[in-house]
Motif scaffolding. Structure first.
Motif, PDB file in Angstrom:
ATOM      1  N   GLY A   1       0.811  -1.211   0.000  1.00 42.46           N
ATOM      2  CA  GLY A   1       0.000   0.000   0.000  1.00 42.46           C
ATOM      3  C   GLY A   1       0.842   1.258   0.000  1.00 42.46           C
ATOM      4  O   GLY A   1       0.474   2.277   0.610  1.00 42.46           O
ATOM      5  N   SER A   2       1.969   1.222  -0.692  1.00 45.95           N
ATOM      6  CA  SER A   2       2.888   2.359  -0.764  1.00 45.95           C
ATOM      7  C   SER A   2       2.724   3.082  -2.092  1.00 45.95           C
ATOM      8  O   SER A   2       2.625   2.437  -3.145  1.00 45.95           O
ATOM      9  N   ASP A   3       2.697   4.394  -2.039  1.00 42.53           N
ATOM     10  CA  ASP A   3       2.504   5.179  -3.255  1.00 42.53           C
ATOM     11  C   ASP A   3       3.748   5.136  -4.142  1.00 42.53           C
ATOM     12  O   ASP A   3       4.885   5.086  -3.646  1.00 42.53           O
ATOM     13  N   LEU A   4       3.513   5.159  -5.457  1.00 41.93           N
ATOM     14  CA  LEU A   4       4.599   5.150  -6.438  1.00 41.93           C
ATOM     15  C   LEU A   4       4.942   6.581  -6.845  1.00 41.93           C
ATOM     16  O   LEU A   4       4.044   7.387  -7.103  1.00 41.93           O
ATOM     17  N   VAL A   5       6.243   6.880  -6.907  1.00 35.66           N
ATOM     18  CA  VAL A   5       6.693   8.220  -7.288  1.00 35.66           C
ATOM     19  C   VAL A   5       7.731   8.093  -8.401  1.00 35.66           C
ATOM     20  O   VAL A   5       8.821   7.547  -8.177  1.00 35.66           O
ATOM     21  N   PRO A   6       7.440   8.571  -9.615  1.00 34.63           N
ATOM     22  CA  PRO A   6       8.441   8.535 -10.688  1.00 34.63           C
ATOM     23  C   PRO A   6       9.497   9.623 -10.490  1.00 34.63           C
ATOM     24  O   PRO A   6       9.174  10.751 -10.100  1.00 34.63           O
ATOM     25  N   VAL A   7      10.739   9.260 -10.724  1.00 32.03           N
ATOM     26  CA  VAL A   7      11.852  10.199 -10.583  1.00 32.03           C
ATOM     27  C   VAL A   7      12.733  10.084 -11.819  1.00 32.03           C
ATOM     28  O   VAL A   7      13.131   8.978 -12.204  1.00 32.03           O
ATOM     29  N   TYR A   8      13.037  11.223 -12.435  1.00 32.79           N
ATOM     30  CA  TYR A   8      13.913  11.201 -13.611  1.00 32.79           C
ATOM     31  C   TYR A   8      15.066  12.178 -13.407  1.00 32.79           C
ATOM     32  O   TYR A   8      14.864  13.312 -12.982  1.00 32.79           O
ATOM     33  N   SER A   9      16.279  11.707 -13.715  1.00 32.91           N
ATOM     34  CA  SER A   9      17.480  12.528 -13.595  1.00 32.91           C
ATOM     35  C   SER A   9      17.976  12.925 -14.980  1.00 32.91           C
ATOM     36  O   SER A   9      18.525  12.090 -15.713  1.00 32.91           O
ATOM     37  N   PHE A  10      17.789  14.175 -15.333  1.00 30.69           N
ATOM     38  CA  PHE A  10      18.300  14.694 -16.595  1.00 30.69           C
ATOM     39  C   PHE A  10      19.815  14.896 -16.467  1.00 30.69           C
ATOM     40  O   PHE A  10      20.285  15.552 -15.550  1.00 30.69           O
ATOM     41  N   GLY A  11      20.568  14.301 -17.401  1.00 28.45           N
ATOM     42  CA  GLY A  11      22.018  14.429 -17.386  1.00 28.45           C
ATOM     43  C   GLY A  11      22.747  13.262 -16.758  1.00 28.45           C
ATOM     44  O   GLY A  11      23.983  13.212 -16.808  1.00 28.45           O
ATOM     45  N   GLU A  12      22.027  12.309 -16.173  1.00 28.68           N
ATOM     46  CA  GLU A  12      22.685  11.158 -15.541  1.00 28.68           C
ATOM     47  C   GLU A  12      23.521  10.376 -16.540  1.00 28.68           C
ATOM     48  O   GLU A  12      24.612   9.886 -16.207  1.00 28.68           O
ATOM     49  N   ASN A  13      23.041  10.239 -17.769  1.00 27.30           N
ATOM     50  CA  ASN A  13      23.769   9.467 -18.780  1.00 27.30           C
ATOM     51  C   ASN A  13      24.945  10.215 -19.387  1.00 27.30           C
ATOM     52  O   ASN A  13      25.703   9.638 -20.174  1.00 27.30           O
ATOM     53  N   ASP A  14      25.105  11.495 -19.050  1.00 29.04           N
ATOM     54  CA  ASP A  14      26.166  12.299 -19.665  1.00 29.04           C
ATOM     55  C   ASP A  14      27.477  12.263 -18.891  1.00 29.04           C
ATOM     56  O   ASP A  14      28.464  12.864 -19.322  1.00 29.04           O
ATOM     57  N   ALA A  15      27.499  11.582 -17.751  1.00 23.88           N
ATOM     58  CA  ALA A  15      28.690  11.601 -16.899  1.00 23.88           C
ATOM     59  C   ALA A  15      29.865  10.840 -17.500  1.00 23.88           C
ATOM     60  O   ALA A  15      31.023  11.163 -17.242  1.00 23.88           O
TER      61      ALA A  15
END
Length: 361
Positions: A243-257
């Motif tokens: 019964g836990s809510d889902l939260v989408p998280v996106y990191s812009f630039g993570e693939n550029d490291a």
């Protein structure tokens, strides 16, 4: 010395200009520029994390075995006994340290890229949450900085919410490394650990799961916006069971490291990567960044590319002890749609074009 005495006598006589002339003639000390010093400290802070993640566990294991063969065997025996006694701690909420999470080194880590955390909606402390973090990248720099430290002020932006970043369970089998990870509130990404956090630790808990995992790391490359999600439904089923809510998280630039060599599916190297992924739990990637002294030469230091992590709107999830596949598919589709909306809404704010799309693999 005579020159300084003469200058001093000039001050006594009321002619202090001789002191200024003497000081101007003295050679200036070779102090480094403050901005350069800060940049070096930032680089060192990131490098220590990369090296710790890659080598701390293995190095500590070798050292512990070596100590058994020396006069320090008693220290090694005592630590091993404590390790056995403390073995299940990572599965029972871990042992986070506010002191470690607030180390100054993490502010240098944050400023190197820099890393930013964007809040879009409030989260209720009376609920528990599962954050789905995308994309994986090579080292999940954004996930670690935002949820494994207080460098971006997570606790101030989300009062009453305690984040726990879930990572490969095998990391917690290594001495020293396990304690280092737990001090940041990092936990194993397995059912026992997540069950404990979401059922036995009250409310206000947010378990951060890098949904794409090792498979997604094989696809990351600068400018590429793709996530491994279409068949990843376990975290949705877990959210329904608890019964836990889902939260989408996106990191812009993570693939550029980092720059990575991506092998084609079916090639010999890709088969080796897939095989290693199944055996050890992570995929050996061939990547490079820059060196410590120059951005023009190769090394393991990541490139200075901004990483902006956007925490999206929570999806309210009911508690269903035994969710059917249809119910799981329903909430999985809702999650994908929410993640795509989050990406489309903020992509132009953080360096992407309006024509860029998020690819769901």
């Amino acid at each position: 010395m005579k020159t300084l005495l003469a200058a001093y006598s000039g001050v006594v006589k009321g002619t202090g200009s001789s002191v200024l002339s003497v000081l101007q003639d003295l050679p200036s000390p070779p102090w480094p520029c403050r901005s350069k010093m800060e940049k070096h400290l930032q680089c060192i802070s990131v490098l220590q994390w990369v090296i710790s993640f890659l080598a701390l566990g293995l190095s500590a294991t070798v050292l512990l075995i070596y100590m058994f063969c020396t006069d320090c065997w008693l220290i090694a025996a005592m630590y091993t006994a404590w390790l056995i006694f403390d073995w299940n701690t990572p599965k029972q909420g871990g042992r986070r340290s506010s002191w470690v999470r607030n180390w100054t080194v993490w502010t240098y880590f944050r400023d190197y890229f820099p890393v930013r955390l964007i809040k879009t909606h409030d989260l209720l402390p009376s609920r528990n949450y599962i954050f789905g973090y995308h994309p994986h990248g090579i080292f999940c720099f954004g996930a670690f900085c935002n949820f494994g430290t207080e460098a971006t002020s997570f606790s101030k932006k989300f009062p009453g919410i305690k984040p726990s970043l879930a990572t490969l369970a095998g990391n917690f089998r290594f001495p020293v490394l396990r304690d280092y990870l737990m001090s940041g509130g990092i936990c194993p990404v397995n059912k026992n650990s997540i069950d404990y956090l979401l059922t036995c630790n009250g409310t206000g808990n947010a378990v951060v799961i890098v949904v794409g995992g090792a498979a997604e790391s094989l696809e990351c490359a600068p400018g590429k916006n793709s996530v491994t999600l279409s068949r990843r439904k376990g975290f949705v089923r877990l959210a329904l069971e608890k019964g836990s809510d889902l939260v989408p998280v996106y990191s812009f630039g993570e693939n550029d490291a980092y720059q990575q060599i991506i092998f084609e599916e079916g090639s010999w190297w890709r088969l080796v990567q897939r095989k290693m992924q199944k055996i050890v739990g992570f995929a050996p990637c061939l990547f490079h960044g820059c060196s410590f002294f120059s951005a023009e030469t190769w090394g393991i230091v990541p490139y200075c590319k901004p990483i902006t992590t956007v925490v999206g709107e929570p999806i309210t999830v009911p508690k269903v002890e035994e969710p059917t596949p249809d119910v799981v598919d329903q909430y999985h589709a809702m999650y994908i749609q929410s993640l795509q909306c989050l990406f489309d809404k903020y992509k132009t704010h953080f360096g992407l074009k309006e024509s860029d799309v998020l690819e769901i693999l």
